[in-house]
Design a protein around this motif. Sequence first.
Motif, short mmCIF file in Angstrom:
data_model
loop_
_atom_site.label_atom_id
_atom_site.label_comp_id
_atom_site.label_asym_id
_atom_site.label_seq_id
_atom_site.Cartn_x
_atom_site.Cartn_y
_atom_site.Cartn_z
N GLY A 103 0.71 -1.02 0.14
CA GLY A 103 0.05 0.03 0.01
C GLY A 103 0.95 1.33 0.02
O GLY A 103 1.89 1.35 -0.62
N ARG A 104 -0.01 2.35 0.63
CA ARG A 104 0.89 3.70 0.70
C ARG A 104 1.40 4.32 -0.68
O ARG A 104 2.27 4.98 -0.71
CB ARG A 104 2.18 3.65 1.44
N ALA A 105 0.44 4.06 -1.77
CA ALA A 105 0.73 4.51 -3.12
C ALA A 105 0.72 6.19 -2.82
O ALA A 105 1.65 6.72 -3.59
CB ALA A 105 -0.10 3.87 -3.98
N ALA A 106 -0.50 6.76 -2.21
CA ALA A 106 -0.69 8.27 -2.20
C ALA A 106 0.47 8.54 -1.42
O ALA A 106 1.10 9.85 -1.82
CB ALA A 106 -2.01 8.67 -1.53
N GLU A 107 0.92 8.00 -0.28
CA GLU A 107 2.24 8.44 0.45
C GLU A 107 3.33 8.65 -0.39
O GLU A 107 4.25 9.68 -0.22
CB GLU A 107 2.36 7.81 1.75
N LEU A 108 3.75 7.50 -1.30
CA LEU A 108 4.89 7.57 -1.93
C LEU A 108 4.93 8.65 -3.26
O LEU A 108 5.77 9.32 -3.34
CB LEU A 108 5.16 6.17 -2.81
N ALA A 133 3.46 5.56 17.27
CA ALA A 133 4.30 4.52 16.81
C ALA A 133 3.71 3.37 16.32
O ALA A 133 2.30 3.14 16.69
CB ALA A 133 4.64 3.99 18.30
N GLY A 134 4.20 2.65 15.31
CA GLY A 134 3.77 1.41 15.07
C GLY A 134 2.89 1.78 13.46
O GLY A 134 2.53 0.52 13.15
N LEU A 135 3.03 2.76 13.16
CA LEU A 135 2.57 2.83 11.94
C LEU A 135 3.25 2.73 10.64
O LEU A 135 2.89 2.61 9.58
CB LEU A 135 2.16 4.52 11.80
N GLY A 136 4.57 2.10 10.96
CA GLY A 136 5.26 1.88 9.83
C GLY A 136 6.03 3.31 9.24
O GLY A 136 6.37 3.34 7.99
N LYS A 137 6.29 4.24 10.12
CA LYS A 137 6.92 5.40 9.56
C LYS A 137 8.50 4.97 8.96
O LYS A 137 8.87 5.52 7.91
CB LYS A 137 7.15 6.42 10.68
N THR A 138 9.19 4.34 9.69
CA THR A 138 10.46 4.22 9.27
C THR A 138 10.51 3.35 7.89
O THR A 138 11.27 3.24 7.07
CB THR A 138 11.37 3.49 10.23
N GLY A 254 -1.42 7.92 8.39
CA GLY A 254 -2.53 7.40 8.87
C GLY A 254 -2.23 5.68 9.03
O GLY A 254 -1.53 5.25 8.49
N PRO A 255 -3.24 4.99 9.57
CA PRO A 255 -3.22 3.60 9.59
C PRO A 255 -3.69 3.25 8.33
O PRO A 255 -4.04 3.89 7.44
CB PRO A 255 -4.35 3.08 10.61
N LEU A 256 -3.22 1.91 7.89
CA LEU A 256 -3.49 1.44 6.51
C LEU A 256 -4.86 0.93 6.53
O LEU A 256 -5.63 0.66 7.47
CB LEU A 256 -2.73 0.07 6.33
N PRO A 257 -5.41 1.69 5.16
CA PRO A 257 -6.89 1.19 5.06
C PRO A 257 -7.14 -0.28 5.11
O PRO A 257 -6.21 -1.00 4.94
CB PRO A 257 -7.40 1.58 3.77
N VAL A 258 -8.15 -0.77 5.41
CA VAL A 258 -8.54 -2.23 5.81
C VAL A 258 -8.10 -2.94 4.37
O VAL A 258 -7.59 -3.99 4.79
CB VAL A 258 -10.09 -2.30 6.01
N ALA A 259 -8.43 -2.71 3.33
CA ALA A 259 -8.03 -3.64 2.19
C ALA A 259 -6.59 -3.80 2.27
O ALA A 259 -6.05 -4.72 2.11
CB ALA A 259 -8.65 -2.87 0.96
N GLU A 260 -5.79 -2.65 2.38
CA GLU A 260 -4.44 -2.90 2.35
C GLU A 260 -3.85 -3.59 3.62
O GLU A 260 -3.02 -4.48 3.48
CB GLU A 260 -3.72 -1.38 2.49
N ALA A 261 -4.52 -3.53 4.84
CA ALA A 261 -4.06 -3.94 6.00
C ALA A 261 -4.23 -5.48 5.73
O ALA A 261 -3.33 -6.33 6.29
CB ALA A 261 -4.75 -3.46 7.02
N ALA A 285 -7.36 -7.55 10.71
CA ALA A 285 -6.87 -6.37 10.29
C ALA A 285 -7.43 -5.28 10.79
O ALA A 285 -6.70 -4.25 11.39
CB ALA A 285 -6.59 -6.30 8.81
N GLN A 286 -8.85 -5.40 11.16
CA GLN A 286 -9.57 -4.19 11.76
C GLN A 286 -8.99 -4.12 13.15
O GLN A 286 -8.73 -3.03 13.84
CB GLN A 286 -11.00 -4.34 11.53
N LEU A 287 -8.97 -5.30 14.07
CA LEU A 287 -8.86 -5.30 15.07
C LEU A 287 -7.30 -4.87 15.62
O LEU A 287 -7.00 -4.27 16.53
CB LEU A 287 -8.72 -6.80 16.06
N CYS A 288 -6.27 -4.89 14.58
CA CYS A 288 -4.97 -4.47 14.70
C CYS A 288 -5.07 -2.66 14.49
O CYS A 288 -3.85 -2.28 14.13
CB CYS A 288 -4.19 -5.25 13.50
N GLY A 289 -6.20 -2.13 14.13
CA GLY A 289 -6.07 -0.87 14.04
C GLY A 289 -5.75 -0.58 12.71
O GLY A 289 -5.06 0.59 12.63
N GLY A 290 -5.16 -1.41 11.53
CA GLY A 290 -4.55 -0.85 10.46
C GLY A 290 -3.12 -0.50 10.67
O GLY A 290 -2.37 -0.01 9.93
N LEU A 291 -2.53 -1.02 11.92
CA LEU A 291 -1.14 -0.48 12.15
C LEU A 291 -0.07 -1.72 11.72
O LEU A 291 -0.09 -2.78 12.18
CB LEU A 291 -0.95 -0.38 13.70
#
Lengths: 761, 226
Positions: A103-108, A133-138, A254-261, A285-291
Amino acid sequence: MVPITDPLSFAEVLRRHRHAARLTLEQLSEASGVSARSLSNMERGRSRGPQHRTVTALADALALDESARKQLIELARDGRLRDHWTRPTGLCALPRSVGDFTGRAAELAWTNDLVRAGASPGAAGVGLITGPAGLGKTTFAVRAAHALRSEFPDGVFFLDLFGMSPHPVAAGEALALLLRALGVADHEIPNDVPERASLYRSLLEGKRVLVVLDNAASEEQIRPLLPSGSHGRVLITSRRLLAGLEGVRRLSLGPLPVAEATELLAGIVGDRSASDGEPALTQLAQLCGGLPLALRIIGNRLVSRPGWSAAELVARLANEERRLEQLSAGDLKIAKAFGMSYEQLAVSARRVFRRLALVPGRDFDAALAAVAGGISAEDAWDALDELVDLGLLQDGASGRYRFHDLVRLFARDRLQAEDTATERDALIETVTSWLLRMATTAGRWFEPAYGRPDRPDPDLAHLSSPEEADHWLRVNVDNWLGALRHMASIGRFAAVLDCAESMNWFSDQWMHAPHWYEVFTLGAEAADVLGDPARQAKQLNMLAWVHLVPREDLETTLRYTAQAIDLATRSGATVQIALAHHHAGGALRRLGRIDEAIAAETQAAQIHKANGDMDRYCHCLGALGTCLRDAGRHTEALEQYLALLALLNDDRSGMTPSVAAFLRPIVLARVGECLGSLGHRAEAITKLTEAIGLMEQAQLPVPQARSLETLAALLADEGRTGESRHAYARAAEVYEAIDDAEASSRCRDLAAASPQPPKAG
Amino acid sequence: MTTIKNVVLVHGAFVDGSGWQGVYDELTTDGFHVRIVQNPTLSLDGDVAATRRVLDVLDGPAVLVGHSYGGAVISEAGTHPNAAALAYIAAFAPDKGESVGTLIADPPPGAPVAPILPPRDGFLYLDRDRFHGSFAADLPAQLAAFMADAQVPWGVDALAGAVNEPAWRHRPSWYLVATEDRMIPPAAQRVMAERAGSFVVDAIGSHAVYVSQPAVVAELIRQAAV
């Protein structure tokens, strides 16, 4: 049994076991759940260090006995470590991007815009990726940097600033790391932060580089690291918005949208996703908050413990009501995911995991994990393998492991909940005491009077050479420094002072480390509390050295030497008095206060002579010569050096032969320089030539380069142009070998210059 | 420096205040006192009055937050003494004399145009069929459909209401740019934010970013409260 001559490879052993079990690749794949393609890669040695859980699955499928199983696991572990060793370990190198990035196409696209739009006036080309934390910034920043690589022909650099640790990387230290990565030698790195920053900016001027500053702590930390030119770009990640930084574009991740998560989770669980079913994975994936961090940990949990289905895990997560006091509301989702994995661990692995939260530094190895866990190194390896498999630890370079900040917080929370205060205190005592004793033992390797300890404490890790001691001290610096700070804070001053003293010689070996001021200050304070003025004077002399040599802060040097002389005089520690005078002499000489410098060095020399310490006495005589030379008193300097040379050539002087051999060529070269300054060029050339030969033998490239340059100038003055050019060329070579690029190119230019008529005078 | 404890949320056109639920949950967990203005969106004056009534009864300073058309409301209402800071979430920030109507009158070529239908009896509606794609592309289809069918008619006087004294000239402001917005082009958001001298943060999100990314919106508001 076949005698084993060469150590067998993992590939070979695996193939033998498979043949012995009469299984085809497909059959073994079926039995183990490892794909046939992966198996084939392993057997052909293309994947030398498969993950621990893969290996145990293979061992199960092959029904290996205990010893065969152990052998296979160890071979895989060696392979993994070897992979780490052979990885490109360039300074500030960009880490690999994760293979299953999702995912993260728009961010890229956003980072892409940033890089291109930065060329317009007014835009600084600095982007900040922010979020909890945990969003995958790095992971995202690394991915973006890889995608942009081709835009930056002059390099992509990556630096972890440890923003969330109690001791983030200081701006000066970060600059030193970046400068080193840019090819600046240690001794060419300026001492103060503004000078480092300006050198950094000038090196990046006009260069097309991308600098990724990961996990930034504050504006103060970042500001000096931003290049000023219009071509460089910077990507920062931080949990904070760093509102004080101007001219920065900010992206709140933001967190990953459900589909990408769900896609990420399905990728991690691989073949299982079919049996678990899309709806269960989506719920998970939803319970993980998309993180992404939570998704990875839950995914690894599913793969490594195949007993549970995704649906069961969903039910468990939804019911989870664990209290996690130290975690904020936003982190709770992640913490629940950690809890799922934590509960699956064996009791001993759980204990190691939560206890590792107390390691003071940023990372640790198996030896330290064994100490923290109270288990053997062998068991620590197994526990670490398991924790890495579950994603609860990250394995870094060269067998070192680290927590994600949030996982460490979780581990700390578990420690708080599951171990009593008494147990925790005992653990802190065990870990810090071990670290401090390790550091002290390692430091003493470099002390002439100690060397290798006869009988080190049996619980310490084995260090068999100065190289190993050096390595241990460097990679564990934040661990033993943390232990030193802790011991000082709880009043264990004897241990603190022992450790600080053990660094007296090693500090010279690692002159440019930023920690020495703190180490010797803690040492001096400990000696003060212990009421030991002689040992306090010794620490103050070390502080004088820190300010004289690596820091070049001469006034401060003099303040420390004055205190050291005072304390040493009161306690009759004559050696420390002399050392203080010697340090003071060095500072005074550089301040141009030559008469005072001569007086100080003379006092130091007299004391050393009275003590019969001929080595140090001769050092002081040499320093006196330098003072006289700097003052332009060449005749007196020459006399001083000649007298010293006579002493060095006297077998019965009482000097240590190796010290005399070290000083002889240097003093001889000084004799030559003085003769040259006095106009005795021919004689000077003879002495310098002899000195240079001796330096070549003794491998003293620093004075050799200098002497060659002086010789070349004298030869030119004598009109011996060809020889001069040759000497300059040689000087350029030696300078280059010691990483002094500026001097090297200066000499090269002089070598290339056309013959000139002899200068007058 | 005192930290602001109150937050007042002002919704935009075609929706009501319930869309703020996610942001509300985030901020109340952190201990903020959060009030949501149910502004009727019949006229700018009416919405400003509704917002001021909420601000009047607060015990101290607040961050005043507006989404979309709500940005025009806070630009006018934000001169209230209890409005200490402004936060624009993919919102209009009109200058003196400007209205949302004048701001959207001249869309740049190629920019997405909001699918607003011609006025009916003094009210504007969003094309139901294009609601999901234009307003809320990052929300689940079912939720977007519900929002489209539950849309609040927008009064033409609200669209035409001009701001008299823009509060962003007197208060510090923060701005969240929704980079995938198909209602207010992100470039237009950036221009307004720059003009207001706002502290700008980008978020990957649709115009409904306040629903789809509540954590990101809450983080900007927290920052404005420091």
